[in-house]
Structure formats: structure tokens, C-alpha cells
Design a protein around this motif. Structure first.
Motif, mmCIF file in Angstrom:
data_model
loop_
_atom_site.group_PDB
_atom_site.id
_atom_site.type_symbol
_atom_site.label_atom_id
_atom_site.label_comp_id
_atom_site.label_asym_id
_atom_site.label_seq_id
_atom_site.Cartn_x
_atom_site.Cartn_y
_atom_site.Cartn_z
ATOM 1 N N GLN A 85 -1.969 8.555 51.003
ATOM 2 C CA GLN A 85 -3.005 7.720 50.401
ATOM 3 C C GLN A 85 -2.607 6.245 50.446
ATOM 4 N N SER A 86 -1.324 5.986 50.183
ATOM 5 C CA SER A 86 -0.849 4.601 50.197
ATOM 6 C C SER A 86 -0.307 4.222 51.579
ATOM 7 N N TYR A 87 -0.511 5.083 52.566
ATOM 8 C CA TYR A 87 -0.022 4.966 53.940
ATOM 9 C C TYR A 87 1.480 5.168 54.050
ATOM 10 N N ALA A 88 2.252 4.652 53.064
ATOM 11 C CA ALA A 88 3.710 4.817 53.063
ATOM 12 C C ALA A 88 4.333 4.428 54.396
ATOM 13 N N LEU A 89 3.899 3.310 54.958
ATOM 14 C CA LEU A 89 4.548 2.791 56.169
ATOM 15 C C LEU A 89 5.874 2.163 55.766
ATOM 16 N N PHE A 90 6.863 2.241 56.680
ATOM 17 C CA PHE A 90 8.174 1.667 56.362
ATOM 18 C C PHE A 90 8.108 0.148 56.525
ATOM 19 N N PRO A 91 8.244 -0.604 55.429
ATOM 20 C CA PRO A 91 8.021 -2.051 55.515
ATOM 21 C C PRO A 91 9.083 -2.782 56.337
ATOM 22 N N HIS A 92 10.268 -2.175 56.502
ATOM 23 C CA HIS A 92 11.344 -2.871 57.209
ATOM 24 C C HIS A 92 11.324 -2.573 58.702
ATOM 25 N N MET A 93 10.340 -1.787 59.155
ATOM 26 C CA MET A 93 10.259 -1.484 60.577
ATOM 27 C C MET A 93 8.959 -2.042 61.143
ATOM 28 N N THR A 94 8.970 -2.295 62.441
ATOM 29 C CA THR A 94 7.736 -2.740 63.088
ATOM 30 C C THR A 94 6.787 -1.545 63.214
ATOM 31 N N VAL A 95 5.557 -1.851 63.612
ATOM 32 C CA VAL A 95 4.559 -0.798 63.814
ATOM 33 C C VAL A 95 5.078 0.224 64.821
ATOM 34 N N ALA A 96 5.631 -0.258 65.930
ATOM 35 C CA ALA A 96 6.133 0.656 66.963
ATOM 36 C C ALA A 96 7.300 1.485 66.430
ATOM 37 N N GLU A 97 8.197 0.873 65.654
ATOM 38 C CA GLU A 97 9.335 1.611 65.089
ATOM 39 C C GLU A 97 8.862 2.672 64.101
ATOM 40 N N ASN A 98 7.827 2.313 63.327
ATOM 41 C CA ASN A 98 7.242 3.283 62.418
ATOM 42 C C ASN A 98 6.753 4.507 63.175
ATOM 43 N N ILE A 99 6.019 4.254 64.264
ATOM 44 C CA ILE A 99 5.428 5.363 65.023
ATOM 45 C C ILE A 99 6.518 6.174 65.717
ATOM 46 N N ALA A 100 7.592 5.495 66.146
ATOM 47 C CA ALA A 100 8.667 6.181 66.870
ATOM 48 C C ALA A 100 9.547 7.017 65.948
ATOM 49 N N PHE A 101 9.475 6.764 64.634
ATOM 50 C CA PHE A 101 10.417 7.371 63.682
ATOM 51 C C PHE A 101 10.501 8.898 63.812
ATOM 52 N N GLY A 102 9.336 9.541 63.800
ATOM 53 C CA GLY A 102 9.305 11.003 63.855
ATOM 54 C C GLY A 102 9.912 11.547 65.133
ATOM 55 N N LEU A 103 9.627 10.873 66.259
ATOM 56 C CA LEU A 103 10.156 11.326 67.550
ATOM 57 C C LEU A 103 11.669 11.150 67.588
ATOM 58 N N PHE B 288 25.059 -12.365 53.408
ATOM 59 C CA PHE B 288 23.654 -12.366 52.989
ATOM 60 C C PHE B 288 22.716 -12.426 54.180
ATOM 61 N N ARG B 289 23.129 -13.199 55.196
ATOM 62 C CA ARG B 289 22.306 -13.258 56.412
ATOM 63 C C ARG B 289 22.110 -11.876 56.997
ATOM 64 N N ASN B 290 23.197 -11.104 57.022
ATOM 65 C CA ASN B 290 23.142 -9.806 57.688
ATOM 66 C C ASN B 290 22.502 -8.719 56.851
ATOM 67 N N THR B 291 22.546 -8.866 55.540
ATOM 68 C CA THR B 291 22.039 -7.769 54.720
ATOM 69 C C THR B 291 20.610 -7.987 54.257
ATOM 70 N N THR B 292 20.161 -9.211 54.149
ATOM 71 C CA THR B 292 18.847 -9.406 53.530
ATOM 72 C C THR B 292 17.809 -9.971 54.482
ATOM 73 N N GLU B 293 18.127 -10.062 55.752
ATOM 74 C CA GLU B 293 17.177 -10.687 56.665
ATOM 75 C C GLU B 293 15.903 -9.861 56.794
ATOM 76 N N ASP B 294 16.037 -8.536 56.674
ATOM 77 C CA ASP B 294 14.868 -7.678 56.841
ATOM 78 C C ASP B 294 14.127 -7.435 55.544
ATOM 79 N N ASP B 295 14.561 -8.074 54.505
ATOM 80 C CA ASP B 295 13.920 -7.851 53.209
ATOM 81 C C ASP B 295 12.425 -8.102 53.301
ATOM 82 N N ARG B 296 11.664 -7.145 52.715
ATOM 83 C CA ARG B 296 10.201 -7.247 52.761
ATOM 84 C C ARG B 296 9.798 -8.615 52.310
#
Lengths: 370, 296
Positions: A85-103, B288-296
Motif C-alpha cells: 500500500q505504501s509501495y515500500a520502495l527502498f529509498p537508498h536505491m535507484t529505481v533500477a536497483e529497486n527493480i533488480a533487488f529480487g533478481l 561521515f562522507r562515507n556513511t551518510t552520503e546516501d541518507d534519504r
């Protein structure tokens, strides 16, 4: 071995402490079907879905995926994917990385992963967005990423938990069509949870209506709307008038159905159809949709089994229909007439305060005992 | 036209000046504080570090580079740097290994238990730090609780006190809350539906943790690590009491150079503190550069 049955549930129970969230549910969901579970919040539809996904394990009963019992298999070992419902996409990954995750979790070779991710992006028309982060996308786009992320794994069954709930009305309509089209194209079984009856009716091949942990009726949208088997379903889907009474006569057959007469406490006799015979004196309810009842200013057509004099309380003109409330057996009764003739001629038209004749053919009404 | 534009830019400039003076007056209490208690002492230390120690240890002229030379060449100091770094590192790693599961456990506990559990993490702090360190001395001494348990389990008694291990135990114990609290805050913000999504896509619990939860709680890991590492390297009480002066850390040397040794040597101590400050600052920036760069 599984006879075209994707998911089979037998006597499935889920208990949270004292509460039975799901209560002896039996369901057979066919391969390639768009199957919806519809019901008010708390009816157990989401819990049922979560048990198929593996996020909850049933307290009792059996769940089979293509013949194989999966009741206690962890989610990561089921070939079933979920759109949250909330999509639960991984915010730290790109769209492509999200889609590739399962594979990647299935150790798919890199080249194949890239190929399938691109196909999936194609499928949801997001080719240009592969390197974006989910938060840079709109709600509708995130929704499509969630779909691609699930479908890229080619699951045996795709589970969708109110996936359109967070979208605005217009986008919702578009996504309904797109989702249905997608399902027809990929041919994967979709199990769709929603509390929106219109959504369920538009998209589904079959619908299971649930209430308080139980499945009340399973059927095609037409069956669910035209032949509800109990009062809850009739009431939950669309608008319905109910008239309570006791069975006073069975007056022969109409096709496979029994024509049953009810007598109300005020002494009126109303008639409708029932799929089975009902013993005399049984309390029952006549259920009739507003658009299946009629209101005439002049006499009702000759030979109509159900004709009653009534007074018109309210009239609302809404363009395609005129919606009226009339008095019947001391209660409000809704009648919707289609505006098939010119309504500018107010004299020949329904007006509040006038008298009229309420009527319906027996086959337009149903007699329900539950 | 030209006249007008000149006067307008003049007005703008005046407004700008006014805005700047307003900003300055608003910031002045904070600036005053920073200058008096941070910048001035720092400048003093920098100056000290280039001076010669007098007979009482106080800095005197002439200016010299000898202090820095000694720090980079004498084994005593080089060893203390290296030891401090690795003990700080080990303390941080152990705190993380213990603190992360603790924070996770508290988050996953029933809501009414959470406050109680957090309080249990904090309560030791309300007891004097020295008292708690002495308590560890009593536990670790030759006929203390730890050795009694070891003997009960059928092993010979061990020398526990005055070892590097004892120092590590004390440091991890003392710094654990600084690790748990930022981790708690970070994990609390984490959306656990993401774990379900990862499971759904074929990741078992451990892989889901490594690929999804850990990266997304990295800000907490980073904050906790820095909060543990820095005080650990600079402290001298725990290494003194539990290490019995055998485990010399930077803090111990500094304390000696400024107070205990005869004569003291303030310029040398100042140089030592400065070098470490520079090393830590660079290290933390990289971290900090290496650990938090991907922070939402």
C-alpha cells in the motif's frame, strides 16, 4: 496436479490473541485470474493477503500455492510477490536497483538482471527514470516502480494491498485501467485487496466479499451485484432497499428460482426471487436496487405483481437519473428512474409531494434469509 | 533612469548592511561564547605548542618546532597514538555490536516497555562515573565476582584487572548509552515495511538487514560511533583505574604532561593534543562522507 488453481485456502484461521482476524476462509483462486478481496476495514482481507505473502502464518487451515502447502514457508522462499500500500520502495536505491533487488537475491547473472530490469522499466513506461531515486518520482510513478519490482520476478501470484489507495481520484482511474491491461498482458494471477467496491467491480474477474473475518460470497462482479446471497453483500455493494417480513407463500418457479411472497408487519405483500425454497413463516428480507424499482404517476403496467400507492418525499434530478425517495411500509424507499424522455415537461414529471405508484417485476427483487 | 538605478542600488546596499548588522547582533551571544570558550583556548594551545618548556613546565620563549619533532620520533608518544586509536576503534566496534541489537530490541518491544527499557539504559548514568569504574575494579579483581564465576565454571583464576581487556570492558560499558541512543533514534525512523518488502523479494532476514536496514540506519551508526570514539580516545580515568597505568592512552599522557610529571611540559602536551585533533577531524570528515552520503 493443481488443475489450474493458483491459490487454494481451506479452513484458514488467523487469530491475534482473542481476535479471530480470519475465520475459516475457503477460497480457490484460478490461474491468470484477477481476483479481488473486498470488504470494510478490519474484515480480514489484508490479513488473508499477508498469509498468502508469508508475513503472517495461519493459526489453522491450509494454504496451497499450485498444489504445494505453503502455510509455514517464509516469505523469501515463496514465488509470490507483493505490491505494498505504501509501495515500500527502498529509498537508498535507484529505481533500477529497486527493480533488480529480487533478481539479485536469486543470484541471477548480471547480464540477465540488466535485461529484465530494462524490460520491466519498459513495461511500466519508466525507461528514463532508472537512475532516479524513488523520492524524486510522483506517487503514480512510484506505484509503477513497485509493480515493476514485483513483476520482474515473474511470480506465480502477484499480491496487491490497496495499491491505489494513496493516489488521487483521476490517477486512480487511470491506474485501474493500466493495472487491468498489465494483468491481461503478463497473464499472472493478481490478488487485489480493496475496500472500494467500484474498483473491485471494474477490474476483477471474481470478487470475494469479506466481513468480520469470513468470506460471505465469491462471484463475478455481475453475480455479486445482481445476485447477492446475503443482506451484507447486498448492502455493501451499491445501493439497496430492504423490506423485512415473513415468508407467506411460494408461488411457483421462475427459471431455476422460486417466487417467494413476504408479508410485512404492516400487512403488505411483496414478491421476489430466491435461489432456494424457504419454509413458510421464516423471517426474510426483500432486497431491491433503486434502479430496478419504478415509479409511475399513472397506473403501473397491467399484470405487475408488486404495485403500491405511495407518496413522493424527495426528488433529485442528477442528469442521467432522477432519484426519488418515497414512503413504503413506513420507511424511506429509494427509486431511481432513468431520464429517457424529456424532463423539461415538468407536468408529466415526478414532483415531491405528489402521489404515485411504486412497482417492480418480481424477478427484479431478491428474497434473502441471511 | 541612471540616477534612479544608482539610488536604488544604494538603497539595496544600505538595506543589506542593515540586515547584516541585525544578523550580527542576533548571533553575537553565540559568537561571543564560541570565541571566548573555543577559539581563544585553541589559539592559546596552538601558541603553547610552539614554545619551550620552562623549569616549571610553563611555556616560555623562544619559539621552537622541537615539541612536534619529539612527538613524531619518540616511541613513547607514537605508541600511545597507535594504542589510543586501536582501543578507540575496538571500543567503538564492540559498542556497535552490542548497542545495535539492544536498540533494535527496545524498538521491537511492546510500546509500554520501551520507555522502561530506555530508562534502564540511562539509569547507570545517574550514578557517579568514578563509583561505577571502581565497581568494575571490584568485579575484575583477583578474588572478585568475575573470577569467582570463572572458578565456578571450572577454570583457573585469571588476572583480569590491569589488562587491556579490562580497559576495553570499562570503556564499552561506559560508552554504550552514547551508542544506543542515536541508534534508537535512527531505527525508530526506519520503516519496517521495507524489511517485509525485502523478504518478499527473496532476501532472508540477515540479507534484508544488511541490504536495507543497515544502510538506512547508517546515520545512527555514524553518530553513535563518533560519540563513542572521541571521548574514548581522550579519557584517562578508565585506563588508569582498570589498566593500572599499564595501558597508556593519549589522555593518560596528556594528564601526566600537564600535571603529574616532574617537571610538567605544557608545550609538549599542547602539541600532542593538536596533532590528535587534526587526525580526528580528518578521520571524522571521511567517515561521515562515507556513511551518510546516501541518507534519504
Amino acid at each position: 496436479m493443481s488443475d489450474g488453481i493458483a491459490i487454494e485456502m481451506r479452513g484458514v484461521v488467523k487469530q491475534f490473541g482473542e481476535v479471530k482476524a480470519v475465520d475459516h476462509v475457503n477460497m480457490q483462486i484460478r490461474d491468470g485470474e484477477f481476483f479481488s478481496m473486498l470488504g470494510p476495514s478490519g474484515c480480514g482481507k489484508t490479513t488473508t493477503l499477508r498469509m498468502i505473502a508469508g508475513f503472517e502464518y495461519p493459526t489453522g487451515g491450509e494454504i496451497r500455492l499450485h498444489g504445494q502447502a505453503i502455510g509455514s514457508t517464509p516469505p523469501y522462499q515463496r514465488n509470490v510477490n507483493t505490491v505494498f500500500q505504501s509501495y515500500a520502495l527502498f529509498p537508498h536505491m535507484t529505481v533500477a536497483e529497486n527493480i533488480a533487488f529480487g533478481l539479485e537475491m536469486k543470484k541471477t547473472p548480471r547480464a540477465e538482471v540488466d535485461k529484465r530490469v530494462n524490460e520491466a522499466l519498459d513495461m511500466v513506461r519508466l525507461n528514463a527514470f532508472g537512475s532516479r531515486r524513488p523520492r524524486q518520482l510522483s506517487g503514480g510513478q512510484q506505484q509503477r516502480v513497485a509493480l515493476a519490482r514485483a513483476l520482474v520476478n515473474r511470480p506465480e501470484v502477484l499480491l496487491l494491498d490497496e495499491p491505489l489507495g494513496a493516489l488521487d481520484q483521476k490517477l486512480r482511474k487511470e491506474m485501474q485501467i493500466e493495472l487491468k491491461r498489465l494483468q491481461e498482458r503478463v497473464g499472472i494471477t493478481f490478488i487485489f485487496v480493496t475496500h472500494d467496491q467500484e474498483e473491485a467491480l471494474t477490474m476483477s474477474d471474481r470478487i470475494a466479499v469479506m466481513s468480520q473475518g469470513k468470506v460471505l460470497q465469491i462471484g463475478t462482479p455481475t453475480e455479486i451485484y445482481e445476485r447477492p446471497t446475503c443482506r451484507f453483500v447486498a448492502d455493501f455493494i451499491g445501493e439497496t432497499n430492504f423490506i423485512d417480513g415473513t415468508v407467506s407463500a411460494t408461488e411457483g418457479m421462475s427459471g431455476p428460482d422460486y417466487c417467494v411472497a413476504l408479508t410485512t408487519s404492516s400487512g403488505l405483500t411483496v414478491r421476489g426471487l430466491s435461489a432456494r425454497s424457504i419454509a413458510l413463516g421464516t423471517p426474510a428480507t426483500l432486497s431491491i436496487r433503486p434502479e430496478k424499482a419504478h415509479l409511475s404517476l399513472a397506473e403501473a403496467p397491467a399484470g405487475t405483481a408488486n404495485t403500491f400507492r405511495t407518496s413522493i418525499d424527495r426528488v433529485a434530478y442528477i442528469g442521467s437519473d432522477t432519484r426519488m425517495q418515497v414512503q413504503f411500509a413506513g420507511k424511506e424507499f429509494d427509486v431511481w428512474e432513468q431520464n429517457t424522455r424529456s424532463t423539461l415537461d415538468r407536468e408529466a414529471y415526478w414532483n415531491a409531494g405528489e402521489q404515485g405508484h411504486l412497482w417492480w417485476p418480481t424477478e427484479n427483487a431478491l428474497i434473502l434469509t441471511e | 533612469m541612471a540616477v534612479q538605478s544608482v539610488s536604488r542600488s544604494d538603497l539595496e546596499r544600505r538595506l543589506e548592511r542593515q540586515r547584516r548588522s541585525e544578523l550580527l547582533s542576533l548571533l553575537s551571544p553565540g559568537l561571543f561564547w564560541l570565541i571566548l570558550f573555543f577559539a581563544v583556548p585553541l589559539v592559546v594551545i596552538v601558541i603553547y605548542s610552539f614554545m619551550t618548556p620552562g623549569s616549571t613546565g610553563r611555556p616560555e620563549l623562544p619559539l621552537t618546532l622541537d615539541n612536534y619533532g619529539r612527538l613524531f620520533t619518540e616511541e613513547l608518544f607514537v605508541n600511545a597514538y597507535i594504542r589510543s586509536l586501536w582501543i578507540g576503534f575496538a571500543t567503538t566496534v564492540f559498542s556497535l555490536l552490542i548497542g545495535y541489537p539492544m536498540a533494535l530490541f527496545i524498538i521491537l518491544a511492546a510500546p509500554r516497555w520501551r520507555t522502561v527499557l530506555l530508562l534502564l539504559v540511562l539509569i547507570p548514568f545517574w550514578t557517579n562515573f568514578l563509583v561505577r569504574t571502581y565497581a568494575w575494579m571490584i568485579i575484575l579483581q583477583n578474588n572478585g565476582l568475575a573470577n569467582n564465576i570463572i572458578q565456578f565454571l571450572g577454570f583457573p583464576r585469571q588476572t583480569l584487572l590491569n589488562t587491556t581487556g579490562a580497559v576495553l570492558v570499562g570503556l564499552v560499558y561506559g560508552n554504550l548509552p552514547f551508542m544506543v541512543l542515536p541508534l534508537y533514534a535512527s531505527i525508530d525512523r526506519f520503516d519496517f515495511t521495507l524489511m517485509e518488502a525485502a523478504n518478499d523479494l527473496g532476501a532472508n532476514k540477515w540479507r534484508a538487514f544488511l541490504r536495507v536496514m543497515l544502510p538506512l540506519t547508517m546515520p545512527g551508526v555514524a553518530a553513535g560511533s563518533v560519540l563513542v570514539f572521541i571521548p574514548t580516545v581522550g579519557q584517562f580515568v578508565i585506563s588508569d583505574l582498570l589498566g593500572g597505568a599499564k595501558v597508556d592512552l593519549l589522555g593518560n599522557l596528556l594528564q601526566r604532561l600537564f600535571q603529574r610529571s616532574n617537571p610538567p611540559n605544557w608545550p609538549l602536551g599542547s602539541a600532542m593534543a593538536l596533532i590528535f585533533m587534526v587526525v580526528l577531524t580528518i578521520g571524522i570528515i571521511i567517515y561521515f562522507r562515507n556513511t551518510t552520503e546516501d541518507d534519504r
